[in-house]
Design an enzyme around this catalytic site. Structure first.
Site, PDB file in Angstrom:
ATOM      1  N   HIS A  65     175.447  53.112 -49.141  1.00 53.99           N
ATOM      2  CA  HIS A  65     176.454  52.053 -49.215  1.00 53.99           C
ATOM      3  C   HIS A  65     177.830  52.696 -49.391  1.00 53.99           C
ATOM      4  O   HIS A  65     178.307  52.875 -50.509  1.00 53.99           O
ATOM      5  CB  HIS A  65     176.169  51.125 -50.404  1.00 53.99           C
ATOM      6  CG  HIS A  65     174.946  50.277 -50.246  1.00 53.99           C
ATOM      7  ND1 HIS A  65     173.677  50.793 -50.304  1.00 53.99           N
ATOM      8  CD2 HIS A  65     174.811  48.939 -50.032  1.00 53.99           C
ATOM      9  CE1 HIS A  65     172.798  49.804 -50.141  1.00 53.99           C
ATOM     10  NE2 HIS A  65     173.463  48.675 -49.969  1.00 53.99           N
ATOM     11  N   PRO A 156     170.244  44.253 -59.243  1.00 54.39           N
ATOM     12  CA  PRO A 156     170.340  42.812 -59.012  1.00 54.39           C
ATOM     13  C   PRO A 156     171.718  42.321 -59.443  1.00 54.39           C
ATOM     14  O   PRO A 156     172.118  42.488 -60.595  1.00 54.39           O
ATOM     15  CB  PRO A 156     169.232  42.244 -59.913  1.00 54.39           C
ATOM     16  CG  PRO A 156     168.259  43.368 -60.066  1.00 54.39           C
ATOM     17  CD  PRO A 156     169.092  44.611 -60.084  1.00 54.39           C
ATOM     18  N   LEU A 157     172.444  41.738 -58.532  1.00 50.33           N
ATOM     19  CA  LEU A 157     173.844  41.414 -58.798  1.00 50.33           C
ATOM     20  C   LEU A 157     173.975  40.390 -59.924  1.00 50.33           C
ATOM     21  O   LEU A 157     173.168  39.474 -60.051  1.00 50.33           O
ATOM     22  CB  LEU A 157     174.504  40.914 -57.520  1.00 50.33           C
ATOM     23  CG  LEU A 157     174.624  42.000 -56.442  1.00 50.33           C
ATOM     24  CD1 LEU A 157     174.947  41.405 -55.079  1.00 50.33           C
ATOM     25  CD2 LEU A 157     175.666  43.036 -56.840  1.00 50.33           C
ATOM     26  N   ASN A 226     187.455  42.606 -52.333  1.00 44.54           N
ATOM     27  CA  ASN A 226     187.564  42.943 -50.900  1.00 44.54           C
ATOM     28  C   ASN A 226     187.137  41.806 -49.983  1.00 44.54           C
ATOM     29  O   ASN A 226     187.214  41.929 -48.763  1.00 44.54           O
ATOM     30  CB  ASN A 226     186.778  44.220 -50.582  1.00 44.54           C
ATOM     31  CG  ASN A 226     185.295  44.109 -50.894  1.00 44.54           C
ATOM     32  OD1 ASN A 226     184.649  43.107 -50.600  1.00 44.54           O
ATOM     33  ND2 ASN A 226     184.730  45.163 -51.492  1.00 44.54           N
ATOM     34  N   ILE A 228     184.334  40.667 -49.020  1.00 48.27           N
ATOM     35  CA  ILE A 228     183.243  40.941 -48.074  1.00 48.27           C
ATOM     36  C   ILE A 228     181.923  40.999 -48.827  1.00 48.27           C
ATOM     37  O   ILE A 228     181.827  41.620 -49.893  1.00 48.27           O
ATOM     38  CB  ILE A 228     183.468  42.286 -47.334  1.00 48.27           C
ATOM     39  CG1 ILE A 228     184.744  42.240 -46.497  1.00 48.27           C
ATOM     40  CG2 ILE A 228     182.268  42.632 -46.448  1.00 48.27           C
ATOM     41  CD1 ILE A 228     184.712  41.301 -45.311  1.00 48.27           C
ATOM     42  N   HIS A 303     179.342  47.835 -45.526  1.00 54.20           N
ATOM     43  CA  HIS A 303     178.758  47.577 -46.846  1.00 54.20           C
ATOM     44  C   HIS A 303     177.534  48.448 -47.110  1.00 54.20           C
ATOM     45  O   HIS A 303     177.497  49.159 -48.113  1.00 54.20           O
ATOM     46  CB  HIS A 303     178.372  46.097 -46.970  1.00 54.20           C
ATOM     47  CG  HIS A 303     177.511  45.800 -48.161  1.00 54.20           C
ATOM     48  ND1 HIS A 303     178.034  45.647 -49.421  1.00 54.20           N
ATOM     49  CD2 HIS A 303     176.169  45.634 -48.284  1.00 54.20           C
ATOM     50  CE1 HIS A 303     177.039  45.411 -50.268  1.00 54.20           C
ATOM     51  NE2 HIS A 303     175.903  45.384 -49.599  1.00 54.20           N
ATOM     52  N   ARG A 399     154.615  28.137 -83.304  1.00 54.65           N
ATOM     53  CA  ARG A 399     156.056  28.408 -83.297  1.00 54.65           C
ATOM     54  C   ARG A 399     156.567  28.519 -84.735  1.00 54.65           C
ATOM     55  O   ARG A 399     157.464  29.317 -85.027  1.00 54.65           O
ATOM     56  CB  ARG A 399     156.813  27.318 -82.539  1.00 54.65           C
ATOM     57  CG  ARG A 399     156.651  25.926 -83.098  1.00 54.65           C
ATOM     58  CD  ARG A 399     157.610  24.929 -82.470  1.00 54.65           C
ATOM     59  NE  ARG A 399     157.299  23.553 -82.824  1.00 54.65           N
ATOM     60  CZ  ARG A 399     158.138  22.543 -82.700  1.00 54.65           C
ATOM     61  NH1 ARG A 399     159.355  22.763 -82.234  1.00 54.65           N
ATOM     62  NH2 ARG A 399     157.787  21.323 -83.028  1.00 54.65           N
ATOM     63  N   GLU A 463     169.991  30.515 -70.455  1.00 55.21           N
ATOM     64  CA  GLU A 463     168.820  31.360 -70.682  1.00 55.21           C
ATOM     65  C   GLU A 463     168.917  32.688 -69.948  1.00 55.21           C
ATOM     66  O   GLU A 463     168.536  33.739 -70.479  1.00 55.21           O
ATOM     67  CB  GLU A 463     167.547  30.625 -70.237  1.00 55.21           C
ATOM     68  CG  GLU A 463     167.198  29.400 -71.061  1.00 55.21           C
ATOM     69  CD  GLU A 463     167.846  28.130 -70.531  1.00 55.21           C
ATOM     70  OE1 GLU A 463     167.586  27.062 -71.105  1.00 55.21           O
ATOM     71  OE2 GLU A 463     168.617  28.218 -69.555  1.00 55.21           O
ATOM     72  N   PHE A 491     161.333  28.013 -69.774  1.00 52.80           N
ATOM     73  CA  PHE A 491     162.676  28.452 -69.421  1.00 52.80           C
ATOM     74  C   PHE A 491     162.776  29.969 -69.306  1.00 52.80           C
ATOM     75  O   PHE A 491     163.802  30.492 -68.859  1.00 52.80           O
ATOM     76  CB  PHE A 491     163.694  27.912 -70.422  1.00 52.80           C
ATOM     77  CG  PHE A 491     163.720  26.414 -70.488  1.00 52.80           C
ATOM     78  CD1 PHE A 491     163.374  25.652 -69.378  1.00 52.80           C
ATOM     79  CD2 PHE A 491     164.063  25.752 -71.657  1.00 52.80           C
ATOM     80  CE1 PHE A 491     163.378  24.260 -69.425  1.00 52.80           C
ATOM     81  CE2 PHE A 491     164.075  24.370 -71.722  1.00 52.80           C
ATOM     82  CZ  PHE A 491     163.728  23.627 -70.600  1.00 52.80           C
ATOM     83  N   HIS A 515     156.569  26.377 -77.134  1.00 49.97           N
ATOM     84  CA  HIS A 515     156.113  25.303 -76.244  1.00 49.97           C
ATOM     85  C   HIS A 515     155.367  25.919 -75.049  1.00 49.97           C
ATOM     86  O   HIS A 515     155.669  25.654 -73.901  1.00 49.97           O
ATOM     87  CB  HIS A 515     157.296  24.457 -75.765  1.00 49.97           C
ATOM     88  CG  HIS A 515     157.947  23.655 -76.851  1.00 49.97           C
ATOM     89  ND1 HIS A 515     158.337  24.199 -78.052  1.00 49.97           N
ATOM     90  CD2 HIS A 515     158.290  22.333 -76.906  1.00 49.97           C
ATOM     91  CE1 HIS A 515     158.885  23.261 -78.809  1.00 49.97           C
ATOM     92  NE2 HIS A 515     158.858  22.115 -78.147  1.00 49.97           N
ATOM     93  N   HIS A 527     157.782  21.030 -68.360  1.00 47.42           N
ATOM     94  CA  HIS A 527     157.904  21.856 -69.557  1.00 47.42           C
ATOM     95  C   HIS A 527     156.576  22.487 -69.971  1.00 47.42           C
ATOM     96  O   HIS A 527     156.514  23.137 -71.021  1.00 47.42           O
ATOM     97  CB  HIS A 527     158.436  21.015 -70.728  1.00 47.42           C
ATOM     98  CG  HIS A 527     159.899  20.713 -70.644  1.00 47.42           C
ATOM     99  ND1 HIS A 527     160.484  20.186 -69.520  1.00 47.42           N
ATOM    100  CD2 HIS A 527     160.902  20.895 -71.553  1.00 47.42           C
ATOM    101  CE1 HIS A 527     161.790  20.028 -69.747  1.00 47.42           C
ATOM    102  NE2 HIS A 527     162.066  20.454 -70.959  1.00 47.42           N
ATOM    103  N   ARG A 574     153.918  24.586 -79.496  1.00 48.21           N
ATOM    104  CA  ARG A 574     154.599  23.502 -80.210  1.00 48.21           C
ATOM    105  C   ARG A 574     153.648  22.787 -81.157  1.00 48.21           C
ATOM    106  O   ARG A 574     154.020  22.406 -82.273  1.00 48.21           O
ATOM    107  CB  ARG A 574     155.161  22.504 -79.190  1.00 48.21           C
ATOM    108  CG  ARG A 574     155.780  21.266 -79.808  1.00 48.21           C
ATOM    109  CD  ARG A 574     155.990  20.182 -78.763  1.00 48.21           C
ATOM    110  NE  ARG A 574     156.722  19.032 -79.312  1.00 48.21           N
ATOM    111  CZ  ARG A 574     156.824  17.864 -78.703  1.00 48.21           C
ATOM    112  NH1 ARG A 574     156.240  17.688 -77.535  1.00 48.21           N
ATOM    113  NH2 ARG A 574     157.503  16.887 -79.257  1.00 48.21           N
TER     114      ARG A 574
END
Length: 752
Positions: A65, A156-157, A226, A228, A303, A399, A463, A491, A515, A527, A574
């Protein structure tokens, strides 16, 4: 060529296209005047040499790159030559500035400056190993934490900017705890470069919001603007955004540099302004050109692909370099950067001298700081784990059991920083007299509620950032801070990318996932996690631990706190779970699985897990009383811990060589249990919205029904031998509620 005494901020560079917001301008002026710049022609020569080197490195193996690395050249010179505080000969100097390359595909940008400034492991031979077949290369395709000078693994961006916020949080917290008048022991900056992509990723925006809310003035976000991305110009997907206004609205001081391809002086002035800003993080919008100097400048083609031999030669000609020379780094380019070595050594010397005085005046604080610097917990954590006889015996939500274990740890051991994604009432992670991590001047509707010494974090409904920012805190100095996150298990599907990056980097973070079953009940299938455990059990270097009661919850925390190079997830329910003080074992949890109830000459082994342990125990009783079948029960909270045990232990627990079948009982997708069991009583659909006392029955999780199905397996083995099952894993829970399938498939898809 000798350097000239050009001063940034002087009349010689008054034309620099730099816009300053608010009070940062005055605060920065005196700092900027102290910077002595090299002559501009020398700096331009360095930029040209660096860009030719990038082109050569990508062309060598016809991979890489080059575009962003070339476009960001002036940013790199400003950082590594002038502004960042670091020590090339000691990459782990504690109070160094942290640099994060969130646009990790531009890794050559970082590798080249590490080499030029003299980081000992980034030799020229290593630099030229980029994209080679060498397995021991220090130059992987994206920066990786285990290599000297790399703070976090990025790829990972959006992950890198989130990590940077965590690094800045760690500085603020440690500084608030340990700094005293005249003794700024922890006061480093965190610099993070981002591209257009990181500003589109949700995790990046979540983290940006948090940093603005916490007013992390020690964070500087450097935007390589840039315009791009891989697919082309940004306007194909993003054209209605005023990013400067957006960042101001998020609580940032915003600076602009228009000539980011070559104007090192302007970038230096902006960076030093960022360091001097006292009330908020800084966002520097720097206009650059991807692939600067090439025929593919300002083109997405630069790129992620090399330019080709002919174009590399043309780039060198355009820059006045010899096209027949490859990987050329003139000595005067090295000389330009190598003052970083003695400067860094002096930085260390000064800090060590200050620490010696600090130790004399504040011996207790200095002792604790040294411990955290070494990655040691500040107290004996094991004494805070509740004893077995202090645990509840009546049915208790697991929990709540997790809170019984975590709260005394967090209250008494200051390495712990615990938080939740807007679920404090549900996750049981808040301890008495906690202090929130907040800017000390922040006032909410609830009144004053914290400062930077605080160790309870309100992540809001973020999260993804919670997991990824926590990785940054854990990476500040391994073991210095132990982050604990918490949310509903469902989540943690949002968190998965961040959790995975923590596992990949061997960062110790503990995730509390509550949960965790269909027993969550009324919230419904949205959930009720069915499939997530399979993901986290499969994740390398990760402990997914699902305890069945309070005693096992204690064992789960003991395993997680002891796992210094491994993140963990403790999965809890839960609803009330039956307590089994006569059977459950914290020691057994730390081995991954253990015999819960033994039965000589058993006809079947039932494997119970987490909240569904009650069905294994009760089914064993029904099998004996109703069918005359002898069943032993194994508790199996963690597959990975079990795999770490000696084979003799595993044989003893699961009785691999017996003639009795093994059946796992868990209200999850069965994937993964085929390795340990011959059959499973599990889930094959999403859950259902019902009160928690009814939902298990909806899916035939009932001791009588389970025992009837297990009896058929036992009968088949008695008739045809255990070999009849091996290689033929059986799903025993085949009574699906019809309307679950009607809505999606119609009558023809309802199983018989």
């Amino acid at each position: 060529m000798a350097p000239s005494a050009v001063q940034v901020g002087s009349n010689d560079v008054a034309h620099l296209p730099l816009k300053l917001d608010g009070k940062a301008n005055g605060a920065a002026t005196k700092h900027v005047e102290n910077i002595q710049m090299e002559a501009q022609d020398k700096t331009q020569y360095v930029l040209k040499s660096y860009r030719c080197l990038i082109a050569d490195l990508c062309q060598q193996f016809n991979m890489g790159h080059p575009g962003s690395a070339m476009g960001m050249a002036a940013i790199g010179v400003a950082l590594w030559k002038y502004v960042m505080k670091y020590s090339p000969k000691n990459a782990d100097f504690f109070n160094r500035d942290r640099f994060v390359l969130s646009n990790g595909h531009a890794c050559l940008f970082q590798y080249c400056f590490l080499h030029l400034t003299g980081f000992k492991n980034m030799t020229f031979e290593q630099l030229t190993s980029y994209h080679s077949e060498r397995w021991d290369s220090y130059c992987p395709g994206h920066p990786e934490i285990e290599h000297e000078g790399i703070e976090v693994t990025t790829g990972p961006l959006g992950q890198g900017i989130a990590n940077a916020v965590g690094l800045a949080m760690a500085t603020k917290h440690l500084g608030a705890v340990y700094n005293k008048p005249g003794y700024d022991m922890v006061n480093n900056m965190t610099w993070v470069t981002i591209g257009d992509a990181c500003l589109q990723e949700g995790v990046g925006l979540e983290a940006i919001q948090m940093a603005g809310h916490w007013r992390l003035n020690n964070l500087c976000v450097i935007y390589d603007n840039n315009q791009i991305t891989c697919d082309g110009s940004v306007d194909i997907c993003n054209s209605a955004e005023d990013i400067d206004t957006k960042m101001r609205a998020s609580g940032y001081n915003v600076l602009n540099v228009e000539e980011g391809n070559w104007n090192v002086e302007a970038i230096v002035k902006a960076l030093i302004t960022a360091r001097a800003t006292e009330d908020k993080p800084t966002f520097i919008n720097i206009k650059t050109t991807i692939g600067f100097g090439s025929a593919k400048a300002n083109d997405a083609g630069s790129h992620g692909a090399p330019f080709g031999k002919d174009e590399v030669a043309n780039i060198k000609k355009n820059f006045g370099m010899d096209p027949n020379k490859h990987f050329e780094v003139p000595q005067d380019v090295y000389d330009y950067f190598r003052e970083a070595v003695p400067r860094g050594q002096q930085l260390e010397k000064d800090w060590n001298a200050l620490f010696a005085k600090y130790s004399s005046e504040y011996p207790d604080l200095a002792k604790d700081l040294q411990k955290q610097m070494k990655g040691e917990l500040l107290d004996d954590w094991q004494k805070y784990i509740p004893t077995k006889d202090s645990l509840p015996t009546a049915p208790t939500p697991s929990r709540k059991s997790a809170g019984l274990c975590c709260n005394p740890l967090a209250e008494n051991i200051r390495n712990f920083m615990v938080g939740t994604a807007d679920l404090t009432p549900s996750v049981n992670m808040a301890w008495k007299n906690k202090i929130d991590f907040q800017h000390p001047d922040l006032r909410t509707a609830s009144g004053p509620n914290g400062d930077y010494t605080g160790r309870y974090i309100h992540w809001g409904i973020r999260e993804h950032a919670m997991a990824s920012v926590s990785n940054g805190m854990a990476a500040f100095q391994k073991g210095c801070i132990l982050p604990v996150t918490s949310s509903f298990f469902m989540f943690y599907s949002y968190c998965a990318a961040g959790v995975r990056m923590g596992a990949l980097q061997s960062l110790q973070v503990i995730h509390i996932a509550t949960h965790d079953s269909i027993g969550t009940g009324e919230d419904g299938p949205t959930h009720q996690p069915i499939e997530l455990a399979a993901l986290y059990r499969a994740m390398p270097n990760f402990l997914y631990i699902r305890p069945c009661d309070s005693e096992e919850a204690c064992g789960a925390f003991m395993a997680a706190v002891a796992a210094k190079n491994t993140p963990s997830m403790i999965s809890v329910a839960r609803q009330n779970t039956v307590q089994y003080p006569q059977y459950s074992s914290r020691e057994g949890v730390q081995k991954g699985a253990y015999v819960f109830t033994e039965e000589a000459d058993a006809d079947v082994t039932l494997i119970g897990v987490g909240a569904e342990m009650v069905f294994a125990v009760d089914a064993a009783k029904v099998l004996k009383e109703k069918h005359g079948v002898k069943a032993r029960v194994v508790s199996f909270p963690c597959q990975r811990l079990f795999e770490q045990q000696p084979v003799e232990y595993k044989r003893e627990v699961l009785q691999y060589r017996s003639k009795a079948p093994r059946v796992v009982i868990e209200a999850y997708s069965v994937n993964g249990w085929e390795r340990y069991a011959d059959a499973g009583y599990s889930m094959h659909s999403f859950g259902h919205s019902l009160p928690r006392e009814y939902v298990y029955g909806r899916f035939d999780f009932d001791a009588d029904k389970i025992s009837d199905r297990v009896k058929t397996v036992v009968d088949d083995v008695r008739k045809e031998g255990i070999e009849s099952l091996r290689g033929e894993f059986r799903d025993l829970n085949t009574s699906y509620p019809k309307d679950v399938f009607h809505s999606a498939f119609g009558e023809s898809h309802v199983p018989a």
